[in-house]
Design an enzyme around this catalytic site. Sequence first.
Site: not given
Lengths: 420, 391
Positions: A67, A69, A166, A193, A239, A260, A329
């Site tokens: 993961h 971003d 996500e 999420h 999440h 994650h 993450d």
Amino acid sequence: MEMKRNPAKLLWLLLLFSDTVPFSCEKSMRERAIELMQDARLIDGYMKYKDNNLFLSQDLFVFHSSHNDLVLQLRILYQNRLSRVNLRELNQTHTNLAKLQAGYVGAQFWSVYVLCSAQNKDAVRLTLEQIDAVKRMCNSYEELELVVTAQGISDSRRIACLIGVEGGHSIDSSLATLRMYYDLGVRYMTLTHSCNTPWSESSSKGIHNFYPSVTGLTAFGQEVVKEMNRLGMLIDLSHTSYSTVKAALNISKAPVIFSHSSAFAVCNHSRNVPDDILQQLMNKGIIMVTFNADVLACGRKSVNISTLADHFDHIKKIAGSELIGIGGDYDGAKSFPEGLEDVSKYPSLIEELLRRGWNETELKGVLRENFLRVFREVENHTSVTSKWNHFMVWRNCGCTRSQSGCVHWAGRNVDSCKSI
Amino acid sequence: MKRNPAKLLWLLLLFSDTVPFSCEKSMRERAIELMQDARLIDGHNDLVLQLRILYQNRLSRVNLRELNQTHTNLAKLQAGYVGAQFWSVYVLCSAQNKDAVRLTLEQIDAVKRMCNSYEELELVVTAQGISDSRRIACLIGVEGGHSIDSSLATLRMYYDLGVRYMTLTHSCNTPCVTGLTAFGQEVVKEMNRLGMLIDLSHTSYSTVKAALNISKAPVIFSHSSAFAVCNHSRNVPDDILQQLVSDKVLGFVFWRKEFVDHFDHIKKIAGSELIGIGGDYDGAKSFPEGLEDVSKYPSLIEELLRRGWNETELKGVLRENFLRVFREVENLICQNTYLIGSNSSHLTNQWDLIIFFPSKLEMLKLCLEGASSLQGRRLMSLFAPHVENQD
């Protein structure tokens, strides 16, 4: 007379000895970590084998991280204008290509997250834009290469790129959209999420006000899980709420992932996974432990590599090391443990785990093996053949007015037949 | 010397009866033989919209072979000698700025499921795919720029999903309001770069002029006819037809009342090489007598034969003209291999990668020279085996 030795000399020798022994152990831990990772490059989504005769291991692994971003940051900072960025040297993010290589990352799942506030608005178009950005990014740099299968990860000689959606808000409650994302190369979807969708419950409360009465998975949410099984898309439960996790584990016929998340028993943050779920994950999934300082330390001020390693130790104790992976993450979370500030620092984690007595097999599992195994199982659950069979089932369903033509087909396809 | 006059008369009558009869029969037969040889490529069909309206895309509730409520079903397509069909993934203009993107994805998904579900159908994405297919080849066309929500990324992702033309507008303006705005010009250029056919049906005169001006590749009108024959705003005026000739553009003919007159007129103004067929079945409401559904195409060919069109011209109209244009558009792509996911079971490459490059070595060299070293390397490693096989 010979019994009398120079005590000073002895003392001196002892001191020397005591000095050198720990020193050579430390050096060899770091070296061992690096050699291991050269062999088994991390999958924060990706893995790759290559033959190499290194001192400790015969197999080479690529570290795979599940993961990252960065692509969201590229949107925020550069509006996805890749021509304005040099991804090799980019400074403003935790991630750049040089750091990924220094961190022995061999595969990376890039998250194509779009804000929850886009739910019911333009989430679909925004998601397509993020997927497009990943593709352009991976096409633009020699170091990167888009893949969509476990074999692709194994075969790649570069940093393999994969795509993860996500948040279920990206599909706008449309299974067709889910299928089209799969066709575009998406290989996991995180069911929520930090916002509920009309069909699934998030672990985050109070951040957004979408669908507050939804708990776990609705009937449609169950169809989403089944469709992901049929397609061969990994189901990511990071999440999501506890009830969503339970429901998904109940329905999914394939292994699931937490791309994650960390251990709830070590830090009782809602993003983390409780022990009973960890036990259910044995043989049915993988938890890719995350580095977000907030979920590691529960408010403790000092968060360092040891804090993170505690999570690894705990999960191994409860459920074994075969269900552990790594999901950093980076560029998603705001703060990271001391010593793990960016994607080049992964070897420090491996070093710490070596120090704590993890053996090479366990670490190769964490670095790549465990994820590859899960990915292959999900792929095998629905091969191209079974997809074709599925379409044949549809044809049978269409041709015969009653559903009787379908009954003779494999069990799961009958369900899919009904849902169309 | 004396013959039986009654016998002669009888013979004459017989002869006069049979001659026209055998001419008629041979026209029909000739049409059918021609079409068996050169199965039709139709540029526009809205069945998929009807499937949404009637069945909410629930294909399990429909038997596409025998479907009665539409102009199109598989049996009729076969009876009409249709060899390739562009399925329109139109979504209503009223979805503009709302959920047009998601709706378009749903329609694309419906086409894919449809084409995967029936042996008679096969999804293809290239001119070569059409040529090679032994079934009814399916292609996908987006109808209306509102489907991309002003996002070039979305256009690219549609291309990756298999979309091979986009009609710049439907019956509503996109944010490209008159002609083409600066962004509209970027859309045209991006379509050139990707190798997506630019469809100018439904667009205004100024949009057509602007697009013809900018596009480096041939363009199409997937379903329009001749303005001079019928001055409907959906039709193409003579000056554009002439520009099409020099730019080698393809117009599909969509018929209304004196439909065959359109064919004759366009051939007269600009030649037959720019003509194709785009029925708009299941999109339009009314059709000429004798052409009520997709099984009736042979009647059109028969009439054109009767009007003196020769076989070469007709093969062009049926398929060759379109294939030529499609190949030209593909040949202009030199860069960027995109990953394309597809449910096609024949793809064994782990990447499901479809390469849209010319099959000619000299064009490949042009591409390699123009491409970056990275892309060049990829081209060589991925494409060279194919080239070798060609030789």
